[in-house]
Design an enzyme around this catalytic site. Structure first.
Site, PDB file in Angstrom:
ATOM      1  CB  SER A 154      37.653  -0.562 -72.086  1.00 33.87           C
ATOM      2  OG  SER A 154      36.287   0.107 -72.332  1.00 33.87           O
TER       3      SER A 154
HETATM    4  N1  SAH Z   1      34.813  -0.006 -75.306  1.00 31.00           N
HETATM    5  C1  SAH Z   1      34.934   1.458 -75.391  1.00 31.00           C
HETATM    6  C2  SAH Z   1      34.660   2.097 -73.927  1.00 31.00           C
HETATM    7  C3  SAH Z   1      34.360   3.634 -74.244  1.00 31.00           C
HETATM    8  S1  SAH Z   1      33.823   4.239 -72.541  1.00 31.00           S
HETATM    9  C4  SAH Z   1      36.233   1.677 -75.803  1.00 31.00           C
HETATM   10  O1  SAH Z   1      37.136   0.770 -75.807  1.00 31.00           O
HETATM   11  O2  SAH Z   1      36.761   2.517 -76.533  1.00 31.00           O
HETATM   12  C5  SAH Z   1      32.263   4.110 -72.543  1.00 31.00           C
HETATM   13  C6  SAH Z   1      31.443   5.099 -73.455  1.00 31.00           C
HETATM   14  O3  SAH Z   1      30.227   4.797 -73.343  1.00 31.00           O
HETATM   15  C7  SAH Z   1      31.693   6.467 -74.006  1.00 31.00           C
HETATM   16  O4  SAH Z   1      32.059   6.673 -74.892  1.00 31.00           O
HETATM   17  C8  SAH Z   1      30.326   7.168 -73.274  1.00 31.00           C
HETATM   18  O5  SAH Z   1      30.139   8.235 -73.926  1.00 31.00           O
HETATM   19  C9  SAH Z   1      29.400   6.171 -73.688  1.00 31.00           C
HETATM   20  N2  SAH Z   1      28.100   6.086 -73.056  1.00 31.00           N
HETATM   21  C10 SAH Z   1      27.956   6.787 -71.486  1.00 31.00           C
HETATM   22  N3  SAH Z   1      26.691   6.702 -71.518  1.00 31.00           N
HETATM   23  C11 SAH Z   1      25.978   6.300 -72.892  1.00 31.00           C
HETATM   24  C12 SAH Z   1      24.726   6.105 -73.130  1.00 31.00           C
HETATM   25  N4  SAH Z   1      23.627   6.183 -72.460  1.00 31.00           N
HETATM   26  N5  SAH Z   1      24.475   5.656 -74.353  1.00 31.00           N
HETATM   27  C13 SAH Z   1      25.451   5.562 -75.299  1.00 31.00           C
HETATM   28  N6  SAH Z   1      26.695   5.702 -74.790  1.00 31.00           N
HETATM   29  C14 SAH Z   1      27.027   6.062 -73.759  1.00 31.00           C
END
Ligand code: SAH
Length: 219
Positions: free
Chosen positions: A59
């Site tokens: 993010s």
């Molecule tokens: N805060 C994290 C952001 C990752 S982006 C960072 O800084 O690295 C958001 C994440 O949500 C992605 O990895 C995606 O695979 C996950 N995601 C999307 N839908 C989801 C769900 N239903 N359950 C769990 N994870 C999910």
């Protein structure tokens, strides 16, 4: 443009996104470079989202700072996070809730961050990254390969819930799995909503507009 973790913290503080000492200390203690793929290391301190594979991103720092200020964490909180990704935000949460003296007595040791990630390879990446700080080993953070739209009943209830992927509607499971007096901070479309649970079925809602997120995908 920031070229070190401390420069990034300074930039986010000057822009007004980082405010509380607990969060500033966590941002200083957790180096974003430890959560960025090695090939993108030179961009680790830029205030931008970066690709972490599987079409997902670590993010944007200002969004993480803004959401974590709203989450208002306390040492000893039990937190559910949906979307571990790189594990960077998980590490910031773990840092803030970890009691310096170990497990808290006031909550019967019921504390920690449970982070749900639907893509197994990212869940593995998050575990590896969090292990650099010993959070998994000390059981402050637990990454689970699971569809977060269902919440995580086994570990409920939670004091705080935060999502990193955007839904069209806040899942009922999250509302049910939150304590009364607890708070959800989650993306809804291009906005960030804050839901405060005042009674079993009553929530006070606020929204902040103009952000962008990857979608929450069920299943
Ligand atoms: N805060 C994290 C952001 C990752 S982006 C960072 O800084 O690295 C958001 C994440 O949500 C992605 O990895 C995606 O695979 C996950 N995601 C999307 N839908 C989801 C769900 N239903 N359950 C769990 N994870 C999910």
């Amino acid at each position: 443009m920031a070229y070190s973790n401390s420069e990034l913290v300074k930039e986010l503080t000057e822009l007004g996104y980082l405010k509380s000492q607990l969060l500033i200390d966590a941002f200083n203690a957790i180096d974003r470079k430890d959560f960025v793929p090695p090939s993108l290391a030179e961009f680790a301190y830029h205030n931008e989202p970066l690709s972490i594979g599987n079409g997902q991103t670590i993010s944007q720092p200002l969004t993480v700072a803004f959401m974590l200020e709203l989450l208002d964490l306390r040492a000893g909180d039990k937190v559910m996070e949906i979307g571990s990704g790189s594990g960077w935000q998980t590490a910031l949460i773990a840092k803030m809730i970890e009691h310096p003296g170990g497990i808290t007595e006031d909550k019967d040791g019921r504390y920690g961050v449970i982070s749900l990630e639907r893509i197994d390879s990212l869940a593995q990446m998050a575990i590896n990254n969090l292990s650099k700080y010993g959070f998994v080993e000390r059981e402050v953070a637990k990454i689970i390969n699971f569809d977060g739209t269902k919440g995580y009943e086994t570990e409920a209830p939670f004091d705080k819930i935060i999502a990193a992927a955007s839904a069209d509607k806040i899942p009922e499971s999250w509302k049910d799995q939150l304590i009364i007096g607890g708070r959800i901070v989650a993306p809804l479309g291009e906005s960030i909503v804050v839901l405060d649970k005042t009674e079993k079925n009553d929530f006070e809602e606020r929204a902040f507009h103009g952000f962008s997120f990857v979608p929450l995908i069920a299943g």
